[in-house]
Design an enzyme around this catalytic site. Structure first.
Site, PDB file in Angstrom:
ATOM      1  N   LYS A 271     -22.008  80.336 -45.219  1.00  0.00           N
ATOM      2  CA  LYS A 271     -21.190  80.162 -44.029  1.00  0.00           C
ATOM      3  C   LYS A 271     -20.005  79.254 -44.336  1.00  0.00           C
ATOM      4  O   LYS A 271     -19.996  78.511 -45.321  1.00  0.00           O
ATOM      5  CB  LYS A 271     -22.032  79.556 -42.898  1.00  0.00           C
ATOM      6  CG  LYS A 271     -23.173  80.442 -42.428  1.00  0.00           C
ATOM      7  CD  LYS A 271     -23.970  79.762 -41.322  1.00  0.00           C
ATOM      8  CE  LYS A 271     -25.163  80.607 -40.896  1.00  0.00           C
ATOM      9  NZ  LYS A 271     -24.757  81.851 -40.224  1.00  0.00           N
ATOM     10  N   ARG A 345     -33.442  88.623 -39.697  1.00  0.00           N
ATOM     11  CA  ARG A 345     -34.098  89.919 -39.527  1.00  0.00           C
ATOM     12  C   ARG A 345     -35.131  90.147 -40.633  1.00  0.00           C
ATOM     13  O   ARG A 345     -36.105  90.876 -40.436  1.00  0.00           O
ATOM     14  CB  ARG A 345     -33.066  91.034 -39.494  1.00  0.00           C
ATOM     15  CG  ARG A 345     -32.277  91.222 -40.766  1.00  0.00           C
ATOM     16  CD  ARG A 345     -30.969  91.960 -40.574  1.00  0.00           C
ATOM     17  NE  ARG A 345     -30.042  91.178 -39.765  1.00  0.00           N
ATOM     18  CZ  ARG A 345     -28.785  91.551 -39.516  1.00  0.00           C
ATOM     19  NH1 ARG A 345     -28.308  92.694 -40.017  1.00  0.00           N
ATOM     20  NH2 ARG A 345     -27.996  90.793 -38.787  1.00  0.00           N
TER      21      ARG A 345
END
Length: 495
Positions: A271, A345
């Site tokens: 990030k 996920r």
């Protein structure tokens, strides 16, 4: 906040709290309130000393038997259209007013808040906790805005006492979840969180559980959780807690699954410097599942529940997962990793398949999963997905309107199914550079449901707030706990 009960109004030095509807004739105890205000109730509103506008909080002083008393009026507006969420807002603002003005002792005339079909005891109990709860920060000179333990006496509410206390338990469970999410990530590691969860539920007679450590996860084939957490020195954990009330132990369980990424750097798909702060909240799905289960236990709901939280820290080192890696999931499906920042996920894939092994009638998972859902729905709506027909969500959507936790259904179609299976080297892929990424992420998790009815809640936009609301301060919200507990209270939960 200390709440006590009294059969009727008593002439004490406590401040008096009343609810004011727009139509004063609707007040069941108008004469009593008017008498307390020395016959000036209507004139006080007419002269705008007090307000009956919904959500307004106004004050005045009266002389009762030669003694000065403070009166706090809470505007209810048109009670014909007053909804449960309005009442929650109203009580939230009231408790925050008491906190901000350091009002120490109050007497609430509860009869002034009773209007069908709203449930004032439920709203009062819930909001007395969550609207004013503060995380115990690590400041050495920390001073609470609420310097006193407020003493609130509720009058004319003997029939509501049990209900108020019941929903205080729900409020404390939401506060617990918020505290988990607010804890700094150097403290709230996967092991620390697993240990705290175990401590919370150890002594409950209806609860059993287990914690799988990193070595067990790897040995038993939980390849996706292992991959997501292997670059961190704080190794992953998978926590399973089973709650079986005797009245429902024979029923198939409901499975609650939470994403618990205790910190998310993005891994090698790292990030930005502005995208990383706040990533301690990436375990809010797991925190909220623990809040749900705690409320279920404290309220002793007659249900059968399995809660699963997947805990990992997504960091970077020479052992970390890389784009182009392929891992084998607990379901034995292989997964190509194209984006290591799409790790939530992955852990949910293993956790959801793990939950399916308990033969649940329904799996619900909760995750701060995608920025895409925020782009689609903003920060006021939770994205909700299912592998069933749209009307399967009707009960949950109805309850969310009652609780104020707004949701919006989003699709999983053949487009997502094709994209999830577009890898040339594995069964499925965790990321594609195409629009509709919230639906893609949900479609990925769907591959692990093992044919079980399933609902996925993407709380990326609703898991935190950037400013104070009547429901509490900025930060973690504990979103969906209220709605899911209301669902668990329903008669049809184990149909």
């Amino acid at each position: 906040m200390n709440i006590s009960y009294r059969d009727k109004y008593a002439a004490t030095d406590e401040a008096i709290v009343i609810g004011l509807p727009s139509n004063l004739n609707e007040m069941k105890n108008r004469d009593e309130v008017d008498s307390l205000l020395n016959g000036m109730l209507a004139d006080s509103i007419k002269e705008e000393v007090l307000s009956s506008e919904m959500g307004d909080i106004t004050t005045t002083g009266v002389t009762i038997q030669r003694d000065y008393r403070k009166v706090i009026a809470v505007g209810l507006g048109d009670t014909n259209i007053l909804e449960q969420t309005d009442l929650q807002h109203i009580f939230g603002k009231l408790f925050q007013f008491l906190k901000e003005t350091d009002t120490q002792r109050v007497q609430v005339l509860f009869e002034t808040f009773k209007y069908a079909p709203i449930r004032p005891a439920e709203a009062f109990g819930l909001m007395s906790v969550i609207s004013v709860h503060e995380f115990e920060s690590y400041k050495t000179d920390r001073k609470s805005l609420f310097t006193n333990e407020a003493a609130v006496t509720v009058t004319g509410a003997k029939d509501a006492e049990a209900e108020i206390e019941r929903y205080q338990k729900l409020g404390r469970s939401i506060a617990m979840a918020r505290d988990f999410s607010e804890t700094p990530p150097n403290i709230m590691t996967p092991q620390h969180m697993a240990d705290k969860i175990a401590a919370i539920f150890t002594d409950n007679e209806y609860v059993s559980g287990e914690v799988k450590d990193d070595e067990t996860l790897e040995a038993e084939g939980y390849g996706l959780i292992t991959a997501a957490g292997k670059a961190s020195q704080a190794k992953p954990r998978l926590v399973t807690i089973k709650y079986a009330h005797p009245d429902a132990a024979h029923c198939k369980p409901i499975a609650l699954v939470g994403k618990g990424i205790t910190y998310d750097t993005g891994g090698y798909s790292i990030k930005t410097k502005t995208g990383m702060p706040g990533m301690k909240y990436d375990m809010s799905g797991a925190a909220n599942v623990i809040g749900m289960l705690n409320a279920i236990c404290e309220m002793e709901l007659p249900v059968h529940v399995v809660a699963v939280v997947a805990l990992a820290e997504n960091m970077v080192d020479g052992n970390g997962m890389r784009p182009d890696d392929v891992y084998t999931s607990y379901s034995r499906q292989t997964v190509e990793v194209k984006n290591t920042d799409a790790e939530g996920r992955l852990v949910l894939g293993d956790a959801v398949f793990h939950a399916s092994q308990y033969s649940p009638s329904l799996i619900m998972d909760f995750a701060t999963l995608t920025g895409a859902v925020v782009a689609a729905l903003g920060t006021e709506r939770t994205g909700v997905f299912t592998n069933k027909s749209p009307d399967f969500l009707d009960d949950i959507l109805r309850l969310s309107r009652e609780t104020g936790e707004t949701m919006w259904p989003l699709p999983i179609t053949e487009i997502e199914e094709a994209n999830v299976r577009s890898s040339e080297v594995a069964d499925i892929v965790n990321h594609v550079e195409k629009p509709g990424r919230a639906s893609f992420a949900a479609g990925f998790i769907k591959q692990f449901t093992n044919g079980t009815p399933w609902i996925h809640f993407d709380i990326a936009g609703t898991g935190t707030k950037t400013k104070q609301t009547p429901y509490g301060p900025q930060g973690a919200t504990g979103v969906m706990i209220h709605t899911i507990v209301k669902y668990m209270e329903g008669d049809r939960v184990h149909e």
